[in-house]
Every structure is written in C-alpha cells, then in structure tokens.
Write a protein that holds these residues in place. Structure first.
Motif, short mmCIF file in Angstrom:
data_model
loop_
_atom_site.label_atom_id
_atom_site.label_comp_id
_atom_site.label_asym_id
_atom_site.label_seq_id
_atom_site.Cartn_x
_atom_site.Cartn_y
_atom_site.Cartn_z
N MET A 1 -6.88 -6.03 16.36
CA MET A 1 -6.65 -4.64 15.97
C MET A 1 -5.67 -4.58 14.80
N LEU A 2 -6.01 -3.75 13.79
CA LEU A 2 -5.16 -3.67 12.61
C LEU A 2 -3.94 -2.80 12.88
N THR A 3 -2.78 -3.30 12.48
CA THR A 3 -1.54 -2.53 12.61
C THR A 3 -1.34 -1.68 11.35
N ILE A 4 -0.29 -0.89 11.35
CA ILE A 4 0.03 -0.07 10.17
C ILE A 4 0.27 -0.96 8.96
N LEU A 5 0.98 -2.09 9.17
CA LEU A 5 1.25 -3.03 8.09
C LEU A 5 -0.06 -3.59 7.53
N ASP A 6 -0.97 -3.99 8.43
CA ASP A 6 -2.25 -4.53 7.99
C ASP A 6 -3.02 -3.52 7.15
N ARG A 7 -3.08 -2.28 7.64
CA ARG A 7 -3.84 -1.25 6.92
C ARG A 7 -3.20 -0.94 5.57
N TYR A 8 -1.88 -0.94 5.53
CA TYR A 8 -1.17 -0.63 4.28
C TYR A 8 -1.48 -1.68 3.21
N ILE A 9 -1.31 -2.96 3.57
CA ILE A 9 -1.53 -4.03 2.58
C ILE A 9 -3.02 -4.16 2.25
N LEU A 10 -3.87 -4.04 3.28
CA LEU A 10 -5.31 -4.18 3.05
C LEU A 10 -5.84 -3.08 2.13
N LYS A 11 -5.33 -1.87 2.31
CA LYS A 11 -5.74 -0.76 1.44
C LYS A 11 -5.33 -1.05 0.00
N ARG A 12 -4.09 -1.51 -0.20
CA ARG A 12 -3.63 -1.84 -1.55
C ARG A 12 -4.45 -2.97 -2.13
N TYR A 13 -4.75 -3.95 -1.31
CA TYR A 13 -5.56 -5.13 -1.72
C TYR A 13 -6.91 -4.67 -2.28
N LEU A 14 -7.65 -3.92 -1.47
CA LEU A 14 -9.01 -3.54 -1.83
C LEU A 14 -9.04 -2.49 -2.96
N MET A 15 -8.13 -1.52 -2.92
CA MET A 15 -8.12 -0.48 -3.94
C MET A 15 -7.74 -1.03 -5.30
N THR A 16 -6.76 -1.93 -5.33
CA THR A 16 -6.36 -2.53 -6.61
C THR A 16 -7.48 -3.39 -7.17
N PHE A 17 -8.12 -4.16 -6.31
CA PHE A 17 -9.24 -5.01 -6.74
C PHE A 17 -10.38 -4.14 -7.29
N LEU A 18 -10.72 -3.09 -6.57
CA LEU A 18 -11.79 -2.20 -7.03
C LEU A 18 -11.41 -1.54 -8.35
N ARG A 102 -1.71 -12.14 7.00
CA ARG A 102 -2.96 -11.79 7.70
C ARG A 102 -3.80 -10.73 6.98
N PRO A 103 -3.23 -9.61 6.53
CA PRO A 103 -4.09 -8.63 5.84
C PRO A 103 -4.67 -9.17 4.54
N TYR A 104 -3.96 -10.08 3.89
CA TYR A 104 -4.51 -10.71 2.68
C TYR A 104 -5.75 -11.54 3.02
N LEU A 105 -5.68 -12.27 4.14
CA LEU A 105 -6.82 -13.09 4.55
C LEU A 105 -8.00 -12.22 5.00
N ILE A 106 -7.69 -11.07 5.63
CA ILE A 106 -8.77 -10.15 6.00
C ILE A 106 -9.44 -9.60 4.73
N GLY A 107 -8.61 -9.23 3.76
CA GLY A 107 -9.16 -8.75 2.49
C GLY A 107 -9.97 -9.82 1.78
N ALA A 108 -9.47 -11.06 1.81
CA ALA A 108 -10.21 -12.17 1.18
C ALA A 108 -11.55 -12.38 1.88
N SER A 109 -11.58 -12.20 3.20
CA SER A 109 -12.84 -12.34 3.95
C SER A 109 -13.86 -11.29 3.53
N ILE A 110 -13.40 -10.05 3.35
CA ILE A 110 -14.29 -8.98 2.91
C ILE A 110 -14.85 -9.28 1.52
N VAL A 111 -13.96 -9.68 0.61
CA VAL A 111 -14.39 -9.99 -0.75
C VAL A 111 -15.30 -11.22 -0.78
N ALA A 112 -14.99 -12.22 0.07
CA ALA A 112 -15.82 -13.42 0.12
C ALA A 112 -17.24 -13.10 0.56
#
Length: 360
Positions: A1-18, A102-112
């Motif tokens: 389950m994603l925590t607030i920290l995970d969602r915060y970093i993951l959102k920044r990860y994906l939005m910046t990449f996009l 962890r959120p970086y690796l989740i983001g990398a998995s989505i992009v991969a």
C-alpha cells in the motif's frame, strides 16, 4: 500500500517525466521540420503523409530518448527536493534511505513497462511509415538495403545468389539457384542473366535461362532464351531492407532472426543487437533512476545546475559506451549480448557505488 510519502514522490516522478517528454518531443519535431522543410516542398510530399510521418517520428524519437529524459527528469525534481531540504527532513524522521528509494523504484517499474510495450509493439509499427517516408522523400536515390553480391540460403538444400539487385524494378542480375540432394551433392543448378518478378502474372521471368543436372553420371543441360516460372521465395527475400528489425514486433523479430540465421545472413548480428537493446532499455530505466537519485539527493553548493551538469555528463558517457559496443557488434564478431550487457553492468555497478556513497 502506498503511503503519503510514496504518493508524493511518485507523483513528482511521473509528472516531471511526462512534462519533460512533452517539452522535448515538440522541440525535436520543430528541429526536424526546420531542417527538412525544403526537401518536403521540393519533393511535393502530401500534407497528410507529412502529418502521419511526424506522428510516427514522435513515437520513434520518444522511445529513443525516453531513458535519458527519465534520467534528467529525476535529477531535476530530486535536486529541488534536496535544495528545499525535504530529503533531509524525510531521512531525519526515521525513514531509511532504502525506504526513501521505494517510490522511485515503483516509478521506474511503471516507466519500464511503458518502454517495453513501446519498444516491442508500438514503435515497430510506427517505424514502418517513418522509414518509408524517409527513403521516399529525404533519402531519395539511396538504397535501403544491400544491393550487391547477395547470397541467401532458403533451406538446408537450396541456395540462391545474385551479383546485384534493383529493388524498385524488382530485378536481380547474374542469378544462380543451386539445389543439393542427398550426401550434400549438387542435384541441379539454374543460372540466368537476370531474374525479374512479374507482379501482374505473379511469376518470375528468367532471361538466358540454363539448367544443369546430373543423372547417372551424365550431365543434362536445358537452355531457353526466356522462362516464366515459380519459386518458393519472394523477390524481397533476396535482401531485407536495412531497417527491417526496427519494423517488427517482439514475435516477428524472433521469427525474422531465426529465418536470417537459417539463410546464413552475414548481418544477422545487427538484428540480434536490435532485439537485445529492446530488452535492455527497461533495465536501463532502473539503472538510470538509481544513478539519478544518488547524484541529486545530496545537497551541494552548485545546486541543481551542478547536478544536471553531472547527470548530462554521465548520460553522454552511457550513450558513448552503448554506441561503441553496438558498433563493435554490428561490424565485427563481437557478441551482441555482451555489447548490450557491458554498459548496463558498468553503470549498474556505478549506481550501487553512488547509492552507498549518497547513503553515507
């Protein structure tokens, strides 16, 4: 389950990449259009074909730049987190550095997964129209395949050869067809001054046809000025286009490589290299993510500018290694698997070293 920290970093990860993808791809289209608009006008390319071409161009360019743009986007937003002391606050609250990753690796998995689907199934279809347009309007007069001294093995018993081949006219010169029987002995040999595919009749036309066969120790020769006949191969099987591997999806490429190996194609390493690179790109997404975090998660005096400079330098080195080993595999007997694996192994080790250093 994603925590607030995970969602915060993951959102920044994906939005910046996009955001960076949406920034760089239009820039690439504008640069390409500025460079080629003269040839588009001179060759009177239809507007609908130009629009379709740049749609395909966007997919091809995006797939090519995706790992590097991902790398730069992570450095960009992670440097901002570091400069705002957000990373220091996260780690000071008791979150370990590996938990922070962890959120970086989740983001990398989505992009991969995205890179995998793009490279294996979507981009190959776009490459067909992209390359056909390129050779039709931008590379007019250039050959998109090997046209001299073409040797092809059709199966275990049949071999064909032409000294030269004209793709547009679908004609090969100094044609030879050899069939071997039991004990690898030559059963018969067909030769002709040229072989031409007659599309309206769906047959081959041989000029100055000669067939030699040996029966009971006696050589029998059959000659004709012209012969219309059928063969089991297609005229384009004589030599595939140079970009053939780019236009095939995962399953088609595997079958194509198997077929080229059976034929004894001299450039089969080019196709194998293209296959391994498709598998390596998703792995590169993880490696580049880890390096980017390690480089940018530490607050430095130079700030984001220094981190971006270091990231660009590492990205260029990665591309340099990839090109060098790729060229070695294409033009020599160097293993395509090693050509793809060595840069990733080197940078994978670098990622682990930098992470350990950043953690300390």
């Amino acid at each position: 389950m994603l925590t607030i920290l995970d969602r915060y970093i993951l959102k920044r990860y994906l939005m910046t990449f996009l955001g960076i993808m949406l920034l760089f791809i239009p820039i690439g289209i504008m640069i390409s259009l500025a460079e080629k608009i003269g040839r588009i006008i001179d060759n009177e390319a239809p507007l609908d074909e130009v629009i379709i071409f740049y749609g395909n161009f966007s997919l091809v360019l995006g797939n090519l730049l995706m790992p590097i743009l991902l790398f730069l986007s992570i450095i960009f937003f992670t440097s901002k987190l570091a400069s705002n002391t957000e990373i220091t606050a996260i780690l000071s609250s008791g979150v370990s550095y590996w938990r922070f990753l962890r959120p970086y690796l989740i983001g990398a998995s989505i992009v991969a997964v995205l890179i995998f689907l793009m490279g294996m199934f979507i981009v190959p279809r776009a490459s067909i129209g992209f390359n056909e347009f390129e050779f039709k309007y931008f590379k007019k007069g250039r050959q998109d395949r090997q046209t001299t001294n073409i040797f092809t093995q059709l199966n275990e018993n049949d071999f064909i050869y032409v000294s030269s081949f004209e793709p547009k006219r679908q004609i090969g010169y100094n044609f030879t067809y050899e069939h071997f029987g039991e004990n690898d002995e030559l059963d018969y040999k067909i030769s002709a001054a040229n072989i031409r595919w007659v599309e309206k009749d769906s047959l081959y036309r041989l000029t100055s046809y000669k067939k030699r066969k040996i029966r009971n120790g006696v050589e029998l020769v059959e000659t004709k000025r012209r012969l219309d006949t059928l063969f089991s191969f297609k005229i384009n099987d004589l030599t595939p286009v140079s970009y053939a591997a780019d236009t095939k999806n995962l399953f088609e490429l595997n079958d194509f490589i198997k077929d080229q190996k059976r034929k004894g194609a001299s450039n089969v390493n080019v196709y194998i290299l293209a296959k391994y690179k498709r598998w390596a790109l998703p792995i590169a997404a993880f490696i580049l993510t880890l390096i980017a975090v390690a480089v940018s998660s530490v607050k430095r005096r130079g700030g984001m500018g220094f981190n971006l400079l270091m990231g660009i330098a590492l990205g260029l080195v990665y591309v340099f290694f990839d090109r060098i080993f790729g060229t070695m595999a294409e033009q020599s007997g160097f293993s395509p698997l090693l050509a793809v694996a060595i840069p990733n192994v080197i940078f994978g080790a670098l990622a682990i070293y930098l992470l350990q250093k950043a953690k300390r």
